[in-house]
Design an enzyme around this catalytic site. Structure first.
Site, mmCIF file in Angstrom:
data_model
loop_
_atom_site.group_PDB
_atom_site.id
_atom_site.type_symbol
_atom_site.label_atom_id
_atom_site.label_comp_id
_atom_site.label_asym_id
_atom_site.label_seq_id
_atom_site.Cartn_x
_atom_site.Cartn_y
_atom_site.Cartn_z
ATOM 1 N N GLU A 15 30.574 -4.298 -7.522
ATOM 2 C CA GLU A 15 30.812 -3.194 -7.288
ATOM 3 C C GLU A 15 31.901 -2.402 -7.214
ATOM 4 O O GLU A 15 32.552 -3.755 -7.518
ATOM 5 C CB GLU A 15 29.457 -2.852 -6.173
ATOM 6 C CG GLU A 15 27.543 -2.770 -6.511
ATOM 7 C CD GLU A 15 28.300 -1.066 -7.251
ATOM 8 O OE1 GLU A 15 29.032 -0.632 -7.595
ATOM 9 O OE2 GLU A 15 26.507 -0.917 -7.400
ATOM 10 N N ARG A 92 25.057 0.400 5.313
ATOM 11 C CA ARG A 92 26.467 -0.159 5.495
ATOM 12 C C ARG A 92 27.254 1.092 3.695
ATOM 13 O O ARG A 92 25.922 1.709 3.206
ATOM 14 C CB ARG A 92 26.002 -1.203 4.706
ATOM 15 C CG ARG A 92 24.807 -1.346 3.175
ATOM 16 C CD ARG A 92 25.577 -2.530 2.216
ATOM 17 N NE ARG A 92 24.308 -2.608 1.151
ATOM 18 C CZ ARG A 92 24.659 -2.557 0.227
ATOM 19 N NH1 ARG A 92 25.798 -1.791 0.131
ATOM 20 N NH2 ARG A 92 24.341 -2.638 -0.971
ATOM 21 N N ASP A 110 20.670 3.066 3.248
ATOM 22 C CA ASP A 110 19.783 2.011 4.329
ATOM 23 C C ASP A 110 20.352 0.541 3.769
ATOM 24 O O ASP A 110 19.548 0.032 2.249
ATOM 25 C CB ASP A 110 19.628 2.476 5.368
ATOM 26 C CG ASP A 110 18.070 1.308 6.081
ATOM 27 O OD1 ASP A 110 17.748 1.927 6.914
ATOM 28 O OD2 ASP A 110 17.146 0.754 5.418
ATOM 29 N N ASN A 139 24.834 6.256 -4.978
ATOM 30 C CA ASN A 139 26.114 5.577 -5.968
ATOM 31 C C ASN A 139 26.428 6.403 -6.547
ATOM 32 O O ASN A 139 27.590 7.183 -6.979
ATOM 33 C CB ASN A 139 24.605 4.703 -7.355
ATOM 34 C CG ASN A 139 24.673 3.309 -6.593
ATOM 35 O OD1 ASN A 139 25.440 2.357 -6.473
ATOM 36 N ND2 ASN A 139 23.055 3.048 -6.649
ATOM 37 N N ASP A 189 23.029 3.440 -11.540
ATOM 38 C CA ASP A 189 23.806 2.536 -10.411
ATOM 39 C C ASP A 189 24.983 3.167 -10.719
ATOM 40 O O ASP A 189 25.319 4.965 -10.303
ATOM 41 C CB ASP A 189 23.922 1.308 -11.129
ATOM 42 C CG ASP A 189 24.003 0.512 -9.584
ATOM 43 O OD1 ASP A 189 25.025 1.262 -8.752
ATOM 44 O OD2 ASP A 189 23.406 0.168 -8.964
#
Length: 282
Positions: A15, A92, A110, A139, A189
């Site tokens: 990512e 996070r 979460d 995202n 995403d």
């Protein structure tokens, strides 16, 4: 267009890529393996999840580490916490990038991916503020070429949001739906944009990156990716026409892995388009 394998990383959750124009380097992360990569090499190992990485004007990197922003000195690997966010222990960092003025915009989510406990923050190096809350899976982020519109994806909503963006103050206003992304293509995403103002979105579960006109909602192009979960694109290369795409192996069945053995890899496709730059922090 079809993306080709650049690095068979077999990352758990690749990512947060960014392109450093000064050094012509691609940086990206494997969130669950807690790593920052420079191209095909591990640059730094962290002790907590890392959601994204971005270049800074100082030549360092800024990294989103679970619930903090961290300065990473590339030369010494020294990690310095810049700010710690007041986040739940079950949240996070997931995605983040810098705006054209050098502010960091970053979102949290979460861990169970079902509760809207995440927030999107703006950090200018001195203070941090919340732009909005109630995010489930924070995202994609991108700006229009004139910097007046900020685009954003909360994956669970299956839509791309647009906001008016004040580049001088970093304020957002006038939230609206730019367009809806059909589930048949996968889940929207990570995202980037090109100089024509079109949006490039990685489709989780869709084995592709899609290109959209945000003003009309028209699907303009589909780039095949030989990984089921493509996660985030970024433009790089000397002419910013090379599209790099991260991917993940997270949650894949044995059958899926047999069908998409390159999942978790880093991919590249040469395009006929010029991408927007990765803006630096600071």
């Amino acid at each position: 267009m079809k993306a080709e394998l650049f690095f068979d990383a077999k990352s758990n959750l690749g990512e947060g890529p960014s392109w450093d124009a000064k050094t012509q380097t691609l940086y990206w992360v494997d969130i669950f393996e807690k790593r920052v990569y420079a191209g095909n090499e591990i640059l730094a190992q962290f002790d907590e999840y890392v959601g994204f990485v971005a270049p800074t004007k100082s030549g360092h990197l800024i990294v989103g580490k679970r619930a903090s922003f961290v300065d990473l000195d590339i030369a010494t690997s020294q990690q310095t916490v810049l700010v710690t966010l007041n986040e739940s222990a079950t949240n996070r960092m997931n995605d983040g990038k810098c705006d054209p003025s050098g502010r960091l915009i970053a979102g949290t989510m979460d861990l169970n991916e079902t509760d809207p406990t995440g927030s999107v923050y703006s950090y200018d190096g001195k203070s941090t503020r919340v732009l909005f809350r109630d995010v489930t899976i924070s995202n994609g982020m991108a700006w229009s070429p004139d910097y007046k519109t900020f685009y954003y994806i909360d994956t669970t909503t299956c839509e791309v949001r647009a906001y008016d963006y004040d580049i001088k103050t970093g304020e957002i206003a006038n939230r609206r739906r730019a367009f809806e992304v059909p589930k048949s293509l996968g889940w929207a995403d990570g995202m980037t944009s090109d100089v024509e103002g079109n949006l490039w979105i990685a489709m989780w579960g869709g084995a592709q990156v899609t290109r959209w006109n945000p003003n009309t909602g028209q699907l303009l192009e589909q780039v095949s990716v030989p990984a089921l979960h493509s996660s985030c694109p970024v433009f790089g290369g000397k002419d910013r026409n090379e599209l790099y795409i991260t991917s993940a192996r997270k949650g894949m069945s044995e059958a899926d892995l047999n069908k998409y053995p390159l999942s978790g890899g880093l991919f590249k496709v040469d395009t006929k388009y010029e991408g927007m730059p990765t803006f630096e922090f600071g």
